[in-house]
Motif scaffolding. Structure first.
Motif, PDB file in Angstrom:
ATOM      1  N   GLY A   1       0.808  -1.213   0.000  1.00 11.39           N
ATOM      2  CA  GLY A   1       0.000   0.000   0.000  1.00 11.39           C
ATOM      3  C   GLY A   1       0.841   1.262   0.000  1.00 11.39           C
ATOM      4  O   GLY A   1       0.493   2.251  -0.666  1.00 11.39           O
ATOM      5  N   ARG A   2       1.947   1.245   0.714  1.00 11.88           N
ATOM      6  CA  ARG A   2       2.845   2.408   0.744  1.00 11.88           C
ATOM      7  C   ARG A   2       3.390   2.699  -0.640  1.00 11.88           C
ATOM      8  O   ARG A   2       3.439   3.869  -1.074  1.00 11.88           O
ATOM      9  CB  ARG A   2       3.987   2.142   1.721  1.00 11.88           C
ATOM     10  CG  ARG A   2       5.056   3.214   1.731  1.00 11.88           C
ATOM     11  CD  ARG A   2       6.221   2.840   2.619  1.00 11.88           C
ATOM     12  NE  ARG A   2       7.312   3.807   2.511  1.00 11.88           N
ATOM     13  CZ  ARG A   2       8.214   3.797   1.542  1.00 11.88           C
ATOM     14  NH1 ARG A   2       8.180   2.852   0.602  1.00 11.88           N
ATOM     15  NH2 ARG A   2       9.177   4.716   1.508  1.00 11.88           N
ATOM     16  N   ALA A   3       3.826   1.664  -1.365  1.00 19.43           N
ATOM     17  CA  ALA A   3       4.374   1.863  -2.705  1.00 19.43           C
ATOM     18  C   ALA A   3       3.315   2.429  -3.655  1.00 19.43           C
ATOM     19  O   ALA A   3       3.592   3.330  -4.454  1.00 19.43           O
ATOM     20  CB  ALA A   3       4.911   0.545  -3.241  1.00 19.43           C
ATOM     21  N   LYS A   4       2.081   1.911  -3.551  1.00 16.56           N
ATOM     22  CA  LYS A   4       1.020   2.385  -4.453  1.00 16.56           C
ATOM     23  C   LYS A   4       0.583   3.804  -4.119  1.00 16.56           C
ATOM     24  O   LYS A   4       0.110   4.528  -4.997  1.00 16.56           O
ATOM     25  CB  LYS A   4      -0.179   1.434  -4.376  1.00 16.56           C
ATOM     26  CG  LYS A   4       0.113   0.047  -4.909  1.00 16.56           C
ATOM     27  CD  LYS A   4      -1.020  -0.915  -4.596  1.00 16.56           C
ATOM     28  CE  LYS A   4      -0.674  -2.332  -5.008  1.00 16.56           C
ATOM     29  NZ  LYS A   4      -1.714  -3.323  -4.596  1.00 16.56           N
ATOM     30  N   LEU A   5       0.735   4.216  -2.877  1.00 15.18           N
ATOM     31  CA  LEU A   5       0.340   5.563  -2.491  1.00 15.18           C
ATOM     32  C   LEU A   5       1.405   6.596  -2.800  1.00 15.18           C
ATOM     33  O   LEU A   5       1.086   7.723  -3.212  1.00 15.18           O
ATOM     34  CB  LEU A   5       0.011   5.602  -0.990  1.00 15.18           C
ATOM     35  CG  LEU A   5      -1.332   5.020  -0.548  1.00 15.18           C
ATOM     36  CD1 LEU A   5      -1.429   5.035   0.971  1.00 15.18           C
ATOM     37  CD2 LEU A   5      -2.495   5.793  -1.161  1.00 15.18           C
ATOM     38  N   PHE A   6       2.672   6.248  -2.622  1.00 16.46           N
ATOM     39  CA  PHE A   6       3.743   7.242  -2.670  1.00 16.46           C
ATOM     40  C   PHE A   6       4.716   7.063  -3.830  1.00 16.46           C
ATOM     41  O   PHE A   6       5.594   7.909  -4.015  1.00 16.46           O
ATOM     42  CB  PHE A   6       4.516   7.221  -1.345  1.00 16.46           C
ATOM     43  CG  PHE A   6       3.643   7.468  -0.151  1.00 16.46           C
ATOM     44  CD1 PHE A   6       3.064   8.712   0.066  1.00 16.46           C
ATOM     45  CD2 PHE A   6       3.379   6.458   0.756  1.00 16.46           C
ATOM     46  CE1 PHE A   6       2.256   8.943   1.165  1.00 16.46           C
ATOM     47  CE2 PHE A   6       2.566   6.677   1.860  1.00 16.46           C
ATOM     48  CZ  PHE A   6       2.002   7.925   2.068  1.00 16.46           C
ATOM     49  N   VAL A   7       4.593   5.988  -4.590  1.00 16.38           N
ATOM     50  CA  VAL A   7       5.462   5.781  -5.765  1.00 16.38           C
ATOM     51  C   VAL A   7       4.577   5.864  -7.002  1.00 16.38           C
ATOM     52  O   VAL A   7       3.678   5.036  -7.185  1.00 16.38           O
ATOM     53  CB  VAL A   7       6.179   4.413  -5.702  1.00 16.38           C
ATOM     54  CG1 VAL A   7       7.052   4.225  -6.934  1.00 16.38           C
ATOM     55  CG2 VAL A   7       7.007   4.308  -4.426  1.00 16.38           C
ATOM     56  N   SER A   8       4.841   6.867  -7.831  1.00 15.15           N
ATOM     57  CA  SER A   8       3.952   7.135  -8.964  1.00 15.15           C
ATOM     58  C   SER A   8       3.915   5.973  -9.949  1.00 15.15           C
ATOM     59  O   SER A   8       2.852   5.681 -10.523  1.00 15.15           O
ATOM     60  CB  SER A   8       4.401   8.411  -9.690  1.00 15.15           C
ATOM     61  OG  SER A   8       5.745   8.295 -10.139  1.00 15.15           O
ATOM     62  N   GLU A   9       5.037   5.296 -10.154  1.00 13.25           N
ATOM     63  CA  GLU A   9       5.054   4.171 -11.093  1.00 13.25           C
ATOM     64  C   GLU A   9       4.148   3.032 -10.624  1.00 13.25           C
ATOM     65  O   GLU A   9       3.393   2.457 -11.413  1.00 13.25           O
ATOM     66  CB  GLU A   9       6.486   3.652 -11.284  1.00 13.25           C
ATOM     67  CG  GLU A   9       7.422   4.620 -12.002  1.00 13.25           C
ATOM     68  CD  GLU A   9       7.990   5.674 -11.070  1.00 13.25           C
ATOM     69  OE1 GLU A   9       7.677   5.620  -9.847  1.00 13.25           O
ATOM     70  OE2 GLU A   9       8.735   6.554 -11.547  1.00 13.25           O
ATOM     71  N   ARG A  10       4.234   2.705  -9.351  1.00 10.24           N
ATOM     72  CA  ARG A  10       3.392   1.643  -8.818  1.00 10.24           C
ATOM     73  C   ARG A  10       1.920   2.049  -8.816  1.00 10.24           C
ATOM     74  O   ARG A  10       1.035   1.220  -9.062  1.00 10.24           O
ATOM     75  CB  ARG A  10       3.838   1.293  -7.390  1.00 10.24           C
ATOM     76  CG  ARG A  10       5.172   0.579  -7.302  1.00 10.24           C
ATOM     77  CD  ARG A  10       5.070  -0.834  -7.863  1.00 10.24           C
ATOM     78  NE  ARG A  10       4.020  -1.593  -7.215  1.00 10.24           N
ATOM     79  CZ  ARG A  10       4.165  -2.234  -6.057  1.00 10.24           C
ATOM     80  NH1 ARG A  10       5.330  -2.201  -5.416  1.00 10.24           N
ATOM     81  NH2 ARG A  10       3.154  -2.925  -5.528  1.00 10.24           N
TER      82      ARG A  10
END
Length: 203
Positions: A29-38
């Protein structure tokens, strides 16, 4: 005797499982929220699956994974966390994962279905929903003192020896007819029945 000893360490397996699965969802969830590529990858996945409102659902799913994953790690609101994350897994299985199964025979299809990681996560979440977070969790810290005062008549979990764990929302989300109570130290119940080391009561 050996089986009883293993059963007394059941909380350790639940703890490791809860922390590992919680971290997996939290980091996802952190990657999808804060990493634009994910985040864009998640959005494209929803679009290809014909999920309505892909932008909103991308944010919603990512937030559920992030918040509930963190709460699962610390053992807070465990039944609610498992229910919400379980819904996410069911949606993932129904919309994307199941489409990747290419087997032609029923047994082959079943084997590939059970091999999906989403199915494994769903089974683990169902197990944690019914087992509760057990030791080293926020749910236990909140409920153990209340259950100790109610059942043991003691002012604190330390004095009452209350080491058992009651799943959160046991009275509001679903009815539990059986409650485990673990007594690691000697205590006396209200009916004057002595409690020895390691004795286990179900009531």
């Amino acid at each position: 005797m050996f089986v009883n000893e293993l059963h007394s360490l059941e909380w350790l397996g639940i703890l490791l499982t809860r922390v590992a699965v919680g971290l997996l969802f939290f980091l996802s969830g952190r990657a999808k929220l804060f990493v634009s590529e994910r985040r864009e990858q998640m959005r494209q996945t929803l679009i290809e699956a014909h999920i309505p409102f892909p932008d909103f659902n991308t944010f919603l799913v990512s937030t559920v994974e992030f918040v509930c994953g963190l709460l699962l790690v610390i053992g807070g609101l465990t039944p609610l966390d498992c229910a919400l994350l379980g819904c996410v897994m069911i949606m993932a299985i129904a919309t994307t994962a199941i489409r990747n199964i290419k087997a032609s025979c029923p047994l082959g299809w079943l084997a590939e279905f059970l091999y999906l990681p989403e199915v494994l996560y769903l089974v683990i979440l169902i197990w944690l929903f019914f087992s509760g977070p057990r030791w080293l969790s926020v749910d236990q810290l909140i409920l153990c003192h209340r259950s100790a005062s109610k059942v043991c008549g003691a002012p604190s979990p330390r004095r009452a020896g209350c080491g058992g764990v009651l799943p959160l929302f046991k009275e509001r989300l679903f009815v539990r007819t059986q409650v485990d109570f673990q007594s690691p130290c000697a205590a006396v119940l209200p009916n004057e029945v002595p409690v020895g080391v390691g004795n286990r009561f179900r009531f």
